[in-house]
Design an enzyme around this catalytic site. Structure first.
Site, short mmCIF file in Angstrom:
data_model
loop_
_atom_site.label_atom_id
_atom_site.label_comp_id
_atom_site.label_asym_id
_atom_site.label_seq_id
_atom_site.Cartn_x
_atom_site.Cartn_y
_atom_site.Cartn_z
N GLY A 104 0.81 -1.22 0.00
CA GLY A 104 0.00 0.00 0.00
C GLY A 104 0.84 1.26 0.00
N ALA A 128 -1.16 11.58 17.41
CA ALA A 128 -2.11 12.30 18.26
C ALA A 128 -1.62 13.74 18.51
CB ALA A 128 -2.28 11.56 19.59
N CYS A 157 -4.60 8.21 8.67
CA CYS A 157 -3.94 7.91 9.96
C CYS A 157 -4.47 8.68 11.17
CB CYS A 157 -2.45 8.19 9.83
SG CYS A 157 -1.65 7.05 8.70
P1 NAD Z 1 -3.05 0.40 2.48
O1 NAD Z 1 -4.47 0.06 2.70
O2 NAD Z 1 -2.67 1.38 1.41
O3 NAD Z 1 -2.21 -0.93 2.18
C1 NAD Z 1 -2.33 -2.10 2.91
C2 NAD Z 1 -2.21 -3.28 1.96
O4 NAD Z 1 -2.16 -4.49 2.72
C3 NAD Z 1 -3.39 -3.43 1.00
O5 NAD Z 1 -2.92 -3.37 -0.35
C4 NAD Z 1 -3.98 -4.81 1.34
O6 NAD Z 1 -4.45 -5.52 0.21
C5 NAD Z 1 -2.80 -5.51 1.96
N1 NAD Z 1 -3.15 -6.64 2.82
C6 NAD Z 1 -4.08 -6.70 3.80
N2 NAD Z 1 -4.08 -7.90 4.38
C7 NAD Z 1 -3.15 -8.64 3.74
C8 NAD Z 1 -2.68 -9.98 3.89
N3 NAD Z 1 -3.17 -10.77 4.84
N4 NAD Z 1 -1.71 -10.41 3.06
C9 NAD Z 1 -1.20 -9.60 2.10
N5 NAD Z 1 -1.59 -8.32 1.92
C10 NAD Z 1 -2.55 -7.85 2.74
O7 NAD Z 1 -2.50 0.91 3.88
P2 NAD Z 1 -1.26 1.90 4.15
O8 NAD Z 1 -1.71 3.31 4.00
O9 NAD Z 1 -0.08 1.43 3.39
O10 NAD Z 1 -1.03 1.66 5.70
C11 NAD Z 1 -0.46 0.47 6.18
C12 NAD Z 1 -0.14 0.65 7.65
O11 NAD Z 1 0.83 1.71 7.80
C13 NAD Z 1 -1.32 1.05 8.52
O12 NAD Z 1 -1.19 0.44 9.78
C14 NAD Z 1 -1.17 2.56 8.66
O13 NAD Z 1 -1.73 3.04 9.85
C15 NAD Z 1 0.34 2.71 8.70
N6 NAD Z 1 0.84 4.01 8.24
C16 NAD Z 1 0.30 4.61 7.13
C17 NAD Z 1 0.82 5.82 6.68
C18 NAD Z 1 0.26 6.51 5.47
O14 NAD Z 1 0.64 7.64 5.21
N7 NAD Z 1 -0.62 5.91 4.70
C19 NAD Z 1 1.92 6.39 7.33
C20 NAD Z 1 2.46 5.73 8.43
C21 NAD Z 1 1.92 4.55 8.87
C1 UDX Z 2 0.50 11.84 8.94
C2 UDX Z 2 1.76 12.12 9.74
O1 UDX Z 2 2.23 13.45 9.43
C3 UDX Z 2 2.85 11.10 9.41
O2 UDX Z 2 3.99 11.32 10.23
C4 UDX Z 2 2.28 9.72 9.68
O3 UDX Z 2 3.26 8.73 9.37
C5 UDX Z 2 1.02 9.48 8.88
O4 UDX Z 2 0.06 10.51 9.19
P1 UDX Z 2 -0.28 12.28 6.46
O5 UDX Z 2 -1.63 12.00 7.01
O6 UDX Z 2 0.16 11.58 5.24
O7 UDX Z 2 0.83 12.01 7.57
O8 UDX Z 2 -0.16 13.85 6.12
P2 UDX Z 2 0.01 15.17 7.03
O9 UDX Z 2 0.96 16.06 6.33
O10 UDX Z 2 0.30 14.86 8.42
O11 UDX Z 2 -1.44 15.83 6.93
C6 UDX Z 2 -2.56 15.27 7.55
C7 UDX Z 2 -3.75 16.20 7.41
O12 UDX Z 2 -3.59 17.36 8.21
C8 UDX Z 2 -3.98 16.70 5.98
O13 UDX Z 2 -5.37 16.71 5.72
C9 UDX Z 2 -3.42 18.11 6.00
O14 UDX Z 2 -3.99 18.94 5.04
C10 UDX Z 2 -3.77 18.53 7.41
N1 UDX Z 2 -2.90 19.57 7.97
C11 UDX Z 2 -1.56 19.35 8.13
C12 UDX Z 2 -3.46 20.79 8.37
O15 UDX Z 2 -4.67 21.00 8.25
N2 UDX Z 2 -2.65 21.74 8.93
C13 UDX Z 2 -1.31 21.54 9.11
O16 UDX Z 2 -0.63 22.44 9.63
C14 UDX Z 2 -0.75 20.30 8.69
#
Ligand code: NAD
Ligand code: UDX
Length: 457
Positions: free
Chosen positions: A10, A222, A273
């Site tokens: 993902g 948070a 997130c």
């Molecule tokens: P996502 O939904 O984009 O990707 C997750 C992927 O995992 C999907 O493609 C899904 O098909 C796959 N999956 C689920 N179960 C599976 C299984 N059993 N085997 C194989 N594949 C499987 O999610 P994401 O945004 O990449 O987030 C993943 C994790 O990272 C979450 O816990 C999220 O909170 C954390 N995270 C996300 C971000 C972000 O910016 N998106 C940043 C930091 C941390």
């Molecule tokens: C966030 C965290 O920043 C990152 O460290 C974590 O791993 C995943 O969650 P992300 O959600 O991708 O990242 O983007 P971020 O830049 O944090 O923005 C989150 C939301 O807050 C957006 O909707 C953005 O527009 C909003 N935002 C951000 C504000 O409204 N004001 C700000 O000053 C900063």
């Protein structure tokens, strides 16, 4: 050759593994996912994730030491380090619905690893997904019940979408939680440190115990979300008093103890997130008998919801308490700029509210497809209340108002003197990101409303 496998291709798994593959040409990296469509996209010219700089690096390493596959078991089978990077969404059913993390995807990975990975080899399992504190214990129980003694580490990801590649290349820190009380635990920590230290200075790599690492990720999100809700709460007071929220943010952010980042007032935070992790933190506090702490963090979510509804109320109120049948140009739908991600985008709630007031919405977002917008709004693409445009200018044609919902750079660069000529009068701009030049827009004849700006015109 060290082999790394990542389960989950993902927004985190794909970019993170791409960066590891690039920085460690001697390591084979397999990214496995059960979603065949997603894997096909990772193998194609149109990647499933839009991130500045990602395409170039994928093209450089794909097929050399970076591979995408749906064969999860084979990818797991001989990997030395296995990252779990699957989704951990908010649970929608049963106990903890609407608050707790749904760990079913993580659990299914743990079972699959226990079944597919050879137990005789030293293996490190890395929690890359954001997990509730003490999830490593659950994973360990699944392993030990199946006779597996794999080492578990927590290595949360702090990248932000839109800047993922920069964040991965030059992170503020890398956090690794593990059990350093035993030889095998220390070996696991060292193995992961040795990967990151190929391009990240050692002093940026923080090692802690497992629970501190798991909890730090929830706490970081948070705190970031709390800053946005705090400044947004002040934006409401600014509108009531004539203060300017950007000036207040500048003034307080100049205090080095407060700092200037994450003080941009907006229509509220979105993304996959912040809300999910706050809700999970709230659930954990309640679970551990700390309702006052839970209530404290609940306020951050409530303020975010208030900001969205306040923004809509302002639109309706300003436009003579009637937007029925009026064309509103919606500039941006993604939850932030430089991403195609709409998960928890504030635009979703805002557009639903505007539709409930019977407005007509003309959408333009440079990266989000009409299909995605309709799916988020729960409507059909042929719904007569919506239109999808190829440019911002097209959506503004004949519109009564422009509503800026995403901070895309191109919205700041438009020729608003031409745009206003094509709009109904009075022509409004509601700048939900305070990203336009309000003074210039007023000079051009727009009625402008920002966030935390009072009535500008
Ligand atoms: P996502 O939904 O984009 O990707 C997750 C992927 O995992 C999907 O493609 C899904 O098909 C796959 N999956 C689920 N179960 C599976 C299984 N059993 N085997 C194989 N594949 C499987 O999610 P994401 O945004 O990449 O987030 C993943 C994790 O990272 C979450 O816990 C999220 O909170 C954390 N995270 C996300 C971000 C972000 O910016 N998106 C940043 C930091 C941390
Ligand atoms: C966030 C965290 O920043 C990152 O460290 C974590 O791993 C995943 O969650 P992300 O959600 O991708 O990242 O983007 P971020 O830049 O944090 O923005 C989150 C939301 O807050 C957006 O909707 C953005 O527009 C909003 N935002 C951000 C504000 O409204 N004001 C700000 O000053 C900063």
């Amino acid at each position: 050759m060290i082999k790394i496998c990542c389960i989950g291709a993902g927004y985190v798994g794909g970019p993170t593994m791409t960066m590891i593959a690039r920085k460690c040409p001697d390591i084979r990296v397999d990214v496995a996912d059960i979603n065949a469509e997603r894997i096909a996209a990772w193998k194609s010219d149109k990647l499933p994730v839009f991130e500045p700089g990602l395409d170039e690096i994928v093209r450089e390493v794909r097929g050399k030491n970076l591979f995408f596959t749906t064969d999860v078991d084979s990818a797991i089978s001989d990997a030395d380090i296995i990252f779990i990077s699957v989704n951990t969404p908010t649970k929608t059913y049963g106990y903890g619905a609407g608050s707790a993390s749904d760990l079913s995807y993580v659990e299914s990975c743990a079972r699959r690893i226990a079944d597919s990975a050879d137990g005789n080899k030293f293996r490190v399992i890395v929690e890359k997904s954001t997990m509730p504190v003490r999830t490593a214990e659950v994973i360990r129980k699944i392993f030990t019940s199946r006779g597996r003694n794999f080492q578990i580490l927590s290595n949360p990801e702090f990248l932000a979408e839109g800047t993922a590649m920069k964040d991965l290349e030059n992170p503020d820190r890398i956090l690794i939680g593990g059990d350093d009380s035993c030889e095998e635990g220390r070996r696991a920590i060292d193995a992961l440190v040795s990967i990151y230290s190929r391009w990240i200075p050692k002093e940026k790599i923080i090692t802690t115990n497992l629970w501190s690492s798991e909890l730090s990720k929830l706490t970081a999100n948070a705190f970031l979300a709390q800053r946005i809700s705090s400044i947004n709460s002040i934006s409401a007071l600014c509108e009531a008093t004539g203060a300017d929220v950007d000036e207040v943010a500048l003034a307080i952010g100049s205090d080095s103890r407060i700092g200037s980042k994450f003080l941009k007032s907006s229509i509220g935070f979105g993304g996959s997130c912040f809300k999910k992790d706050l809700l999970n933190l709230i659930y954990l506090c309640d679970h551990f008998g700390l309702p006052q702490v839970a209530q404290y963090w609940r306020g951050v979510v409530e303020m975010n919801d208030f900001q969205k509804s306040r923004f809509c109320a302002n639109v309706v109120e300003s436009m003579f308490r009637n937007i029925k049948g009026k064309r509103l140009a919606i500039f941006g739908f993604a939850f932030k700029e430089d991403t195609n991600d709409t998960r928890e985008s504030p635009a979703i709630d805002i557009c639903k509210l505007l539709l409930s007031e019977r407005a007509k919405l003309a959408f333009y977002d440079p990266k989000v497809s009409p299909g995605q917008i309709c799916s988020d709004l729960g409507i059909d693409e042929k719904d007569s209340r919506v239109e999808f445009c190829k440019s911002a200018c097209e959506s503004a044609k004949g519109a009564d108002a422009i509503i800026v919902l995403t901070h895309w750079k191109e919205f700041r660069e438009l020729d608003y003197s031409e745009i206003i000529k094509q709009m109904n009068k009075p022509a409004w701009i509601f700048d939900g990101r305070n990203c336009l030049d309000h003074r210039l827009l007023i000079e051009l004849g727009f009625l402008v409303r920002g966030i935390g700006k009072g009535n500008l015109s």
